[in-house]
Design an enzyme around this catalytic site. Structure first.
Site: not given
Length: 185
Positions: A106, A148-149, A152
């Site tokens: 990350c 993953h994004e 976020h």
């Protein structure tokens, strides 16, 4: 210089900073298309700075707006060998039962890598700047990057998805840097 300091110098917000652990605010589209366009432009600029400093050609690269200090629901993914994918107001609507576990890094805590279980296939709904909903299915490594994004954008870091008792390892111990994830076809 530590990898995380290098990312900080490139404009990436680091672990512990306010906003990184909070859900991003969605855009009201099409009304806020100019704000969305500006955020995407800033993400693409950040991505270009990061790519000049570090090779992500093996696995791809993603940056979410909260990682550059913008608390809005926008992210950009650069898959290996393909055009960037823009995610506005992205949300996962379905996941496969089949999962795998791979190491992830990350940009917001680049000193470590963590073994993260994720579904092999996800269905994602996004909004176009014109306000239309679009649904896309992502698989394997691209599903991992997109997931993953989106995490976020939801204020979640990959460490929250790691199995209990499994800790990230220092980047110096990670031996797969630059190599693509492998999947059976």
């Amino acid at each position: 210089m530590r990898p995380s300091q290098h990312m900080r110098d490139l404009g990436v917000v680091q672990y512990g900073a306010p906003g990184l652990g909070e859900p991003a605010r969605p855009f009201t589209l099409p009304d806020e298309w100019q704000s969305a366009d500006t955020a995407v432009g800033q993400l693409l600029d950040a991505m270009e700075r990061i790519r000049r400093a570090h090779d992500f050609s093996g696995k791809g690269l993603g940056v979410a707006a909260p990682q550059i200090g913008i608390s809005r629901s926008a992210a950009v993914i650069q898959p290996p060998g393909a055009d960037p994918i823009v995610l506005l107001n992205a949300r996962i609507t379905a996941t496969s039962e089949e999962m795998d576990e791979k190491f992830e890094g990350c940009l917001s805590f680049f000193d470590v890598r963590g073994l993260v279980p994720r579904p092999l296939k996800i269905t994602v709904e996004t909004t176009t700047p014109e306000g239309q909903a679009v649904t896309t299915v992502y698989e394997h490594g691209l599903a991992r990057l997109v997931h993953h994004e989106i995490d976020h954008l939801n204020g979640m870091l990959y460490t929250a998805r790691m199995r209990a008792g499994v800790a990230p390892i220092p980047v110096e111990e990670y031996r797969q840097t630059g190599r693509p994830w492998t999947y059976e076809q």
